[in-house]
Design an enzyme around this catalytic site. Structure first.
Site: not given
Ligand code: ADP
Length: 161
Positions: A17, A41, A91, A129
């Protein structure tokens, strides 16, 4: 002034992030990082805890502001803030279907807001996460994946549980 919004659960915020925030912050005059409750979630950290961690981690990015989006559509919230671009990360291929669905839905909800995607930094392409939480639950070391402040908070929370 070009404003963007990067929404996510950030439960917890990872280096993946942070890399996205750093790169996206260079594309906009102002970038809002929006902590959004994902009803699918169950969260590990409360909204307040996530807000506090993100604020501390992003304090050196002067054009980044951390906000919380609750009981509101991301597109509506974005326009309220004057941001007409949603930034999301991709990803592996597995992200694609969900992200396409979300971007298409958001476009139907309000076509004034565009979604743009950034490819993951290859160093973090398998970092999520959920993965961090799984590792932490079984006592593994997550220091390669999250800043120390997040690692400490996870440990503190698991001790209380
Ligand atoms: P959500 O529950 O909305 O998917 P996340 O916190 O899991 O929230 O992810 C938010 C955004 O960040 C999403 O677009 C996800 O694909 C992106 N993201 C999460 N981890 C990574 C990473 N390692 N590299 C690039 N983008 C990421």
């Amino acid at each position: 002034m070009k404003k963007g919004i990067y929404p996510g659960s950030f439960d917890p915020v990872t280096y993946g992030h942070i890399d996205m925030i750093e790169r996206a912050s260079k594309m906009f005059d102002k970038l809002y990082v929006s902590i959004t409750e994902n009803i699918n979630k169950k969260s590990f950290f409360t909204l307040e805890e996530r807000l506090d961690l993100l604020k501390k981690i992003c304090q050196n990015y002067k054009n980044v502001e951390i906000v919380v989006c609750q009981n509101k559509l991301t597109v509506d919230f974005a326009l309220e803030l004057g941001a007409n671009v949603i930034v999301r990360g991709l990803r592996a291929v597995t992200d694609f279907e969900y992200e396409l669905q979300m971007a298409s839905t958001n476009h139907q909800l309000n076509s004034n807001v565009e979604t743009v995607f950034m490819m993951t930094n290859t160093d973090y392409s398998f970092l999520s996460s959920s993965m961090v939480k799984e590792i932490a639950y079984i006592g593994g070391n997550v220091n390669k994946f999250v800043p120390k402040i997040v690692e400490d908070k996870i440990k503190e929370k698991l001790k209380k549980a």
